[in-house]
Design an enzyme around this catalytic site. Structure first.
Site, PDB file in Angstrom:
ATOM      1  N   SER A   8      48.051   9.510   5.861  1.00  0.00           N
ATOM      2  CA  SER A   8      46.839   9.178   5.591  1.00  0.00           C
ATOM      3  C   SER A   8      46.119   7.832   6.333  1.00  0.00           C
ATOM      4  O   SER A   8      46.203   7.052   6.333  1.00  0.00           O
ATOM      5  CB  SER A   8      45.739   8.950   4.289  1.00  0.00           C
ATOM      6  OG  SER A   8      43.576   8.956   4.417  1.00  0.00           O
ATOM      7  N   ARG A  75      38.000  11.569   2.257  1.00  0.00           N
ATOM      8  CA  ARG A  75      38.616  12.312   1.381  1.00  0.00           C
ATOM      9  C   ARG A  75      40.169  12.661   1.503  1.00  0.00           C
ATOM     10  O   ARG A  75      39.797  13.044   0.275  1.00  0.00           O
ATOM     11  CB  ARG A  75      38.092  14.844   2.132  1.00  0.00           C
ATOM     12  CG  ARG A  75      36.709  14.408   2.709  1.00  0.00           C
ATOM     13  CD  ARG A  75      36.012  15.389   3.200  1.00  0.00           C
ATOM     14  NE  ARG A  75      34.723  16.238   3.811  1.00  0.00           N
ATOM     15  CZ  ARG A  75      34.165  16.605   4.697  1.00  0.00           C
ATOM     16  NH1 ARG A  75      35.094  18.038   5.070  1.00  0.00           N
ATOM     17  NH2 ARG A  75      32.924  17.100   4.490  1.00  0.00           N
ATOM     18  N   GLU A  76      40.647  12.505   2.363  1.00  0.00           N
ATOM     19  CA  GLU A  76      41.682  12.244   1.803  1.00  0.00           C
ATOM     20  C   GLU A  76      42.112  11.455   0.869  1.00  0.00           C
ATOM     21  O   GLU A  76      43.142  11.653  -0.323  1.00  0.00           O
ATOM     22  CB  GLU A  76      42.813  12.129   2.729  1.00  0.00           C
ATOM     23  CG  GLU A  76      42.950  13.077   4.013  1.00  0.00           C
ATOM     24  CD  GLU A  76      43.316  12.989   5.354  1.00  0.00           C
ATOM     25  OE1 GLU A  76      43.742  13.567   6.052  1.00  0.00           O
ATOM     26  OE2 GLU A  76      43.492  11.825   5.470  1.00  0.00           O
ATOM     27  N   LEU A  77      41.827  10.744   0.995  1.00  0.00           N
ATOM     28  CA  LEU A  77      41.634   9.593   0.136  1.00  0.00           C
ATOM     29  C   LEU A  77      41.421  10.039  -1.191  1.00  0.00           C
ATOM     30  O   LEU A  77      41.812   9.796  -2.976  1.00  0.00           O
ATOM     31  CB  LEU A  77      41.259   8.401   0.273  1.00  0.00           C
ATOM     32  CG  LEU A  77      41.083   6.991  -0.392  1.00  0.00           C
ATOM     33  CD1 LEU A  77      42.273   6.642  -1.484  1.00  0.00           C
ATOM     34  CD2 LEU A  77      39.899   5.052   0.126  1.00  0.00           C
ATOM     35  N   LEU A  80      44.209  12.056  -3.202  1.00  0.00           N
ATOM     36  CA  LEU A  80      45.086  10.954  -3.460  1.00  0.00           C
ATOM     37  C   LEU A  80      44.214  10.386  -4.837  1.00  0.00           C
ATOM     38  O   LEU A  80      45.446  10.321  -5.489  1.00  0.00           O
ATOM     39  CB  LEU A  80      45.520   9.745  -2.689  1.00  0.00           C
ATOM     40  CG  LEU A  80      46.245  10.992  -1.472  1.00  0.00           C
ATOM     41  CD1 LEU A  80      46.551   9.869  -0.111  1.00  0.00           C
ATOM     42  CD2 LEU A  80      47.372  11.461  -1.449  1.00  0.00           C
TER      43      LEU A  80
END
Length: 332
Positions: A8, A75-77, A80
């Protein structure tokens, strides 16, 4: 298959750090979900990223000022972090151009996590990441040992088979690169130099379907990374074939074998374990690769220095890897 890592990042960090890191990880045999490797024209960006997030075991997050300035990477973080709290993923942060004070100012949760720092360099960072990942492999170590032991044969047919197998893989990659270069040249002819420089990512994406089609056509496994689009000049082919034949026969020498491995990775730009042994790099664990590095040097010189016992010792150590894995406790 080794554990998959999702990278990411913010697009601003791609050129200098993220792209070189992704390639360095692939060379170490790490299975990487990275947009330039994993997306092709027509893919839904959101769905593809969602699948990458779901399938990954580890999230490598490149934390930088551009990262925290954009909605999409965060948003990816968030995805995750949610999966990590549930025990489904592991996040490995990399600080890129930021320090503890800055991270603490934007996220107390991330500031508390042990992180790597990009200022150690791409290769060093890739090696440290590889050391943090579980040492898994989809290749049976006994199978690899048996493959290595074939090189100790004095039977002409066995050695001819091994040599012809290397030549066949070499020629398959040559054919792939030749046809891929034609596709790229035809596409580049329609663009200006400025367009090529500014649209490299988009160009790579548009050429990706051609790469996938040609890889299937010439029988290249999906686990093999072929970076170069330029074939080796025809006049240099006899030197390559001569080196392969000497390596198979055990008369190349250990120093010359190291040169051969360097040339394979530098000029041919393909994983040496695939070219010499037919082992796709994603299928080989780090501990297996360390032993194979020793074995490749020994195989190239064993007949000259009577090093068959040393090759067999490496094979025995490979077999012990499988025994150790089978004796590991499993969770209920």
């Amino acid at each position: 298959m080794s554990n998959q890592c999702f990278i990411s990042h913010a697009s601003e960090d791609k050129e200098i750090f993220v792209r070189p890191l992704a390639h360095a990880l692939k060379k170490l045999g790490i299975n990487v979900w990275y947009d330039e490797f994993s997306l092709k024209p027509g893919d839904s960006l959101r769905r593809s990223i969602d699948k990458g997030l779901v399938d990954c075991d580890f999230g490598i997050v490149i934390l930088s000022r551009p990262f925290f300035a954009k909605e999409w990477p965060q948003r990816e973080l968030d995805a995750l972090l949610t999966a990590e709290i549930a025990g489904l993923k592991t996040i490995i942060p990399i600080w890129h151009g930021v320090d503890q004070k800055y991270i603490a100012s934007v996220s107390a949760l991330l500031a508390d996590k042990v992180a790597l720092k990009s200022d150690s360099g791409v290769d060093a960072t890739a090696r440290r990441l590889a050391a943090l990942l579980p040492d898994t492999s989809g290749v049976d170590s006994n199978y690899i040992a048996e493959k290595l032991e074939l090189f100790l044969s004095h039977e002409t047919y066995v050695l001819e088979f091994l040599n012809s197998s290397i030549r066949q893989r070499f020629l398959a990659i040559q054919a792939f690169n030749t046809e891929m270069q034609k596709q790229a040249d035809a596409y580049f002819d329609s663009l200006t130099t400025e367009q090529i420089e500014k649209q490299q990512f988009e160009i790579d994406k548009k050429l990706q379907p051609h790469r996938q089609k040609l890889a299937v056509l010439f029988g290249l496994p999906t686990e093999v990374e072929v970076i170069s689009d330029e074939p080796i000049p025809e006049e240099r082919m006899p030197a390559w074939f001569g080196a392969f034949e000497q390596w198979v026969s055990g008369t190349l020498g250990s120093d010359e074998t190291r040169v051969l491995v360097f040339d394979i990775e530098t000029y041919f730009e393909v994983d040496y374990l695939y070219l010499l042994l037919g082992l796709p790099n994603f299928e080989v664990s780090e501990s297996q690769r360390e032993l194979l590095d020793d074995a490749i040097a020994l195989v190239g010189s064993w007949l000259e220095v009577d090093g068959s016992d040393m090759v067999l010792e490496v094979c025995n150590r490979l077999r012990k890897l499988d025994i150790a894995t089978s004796n590991m406790p499993t969770s209920a």
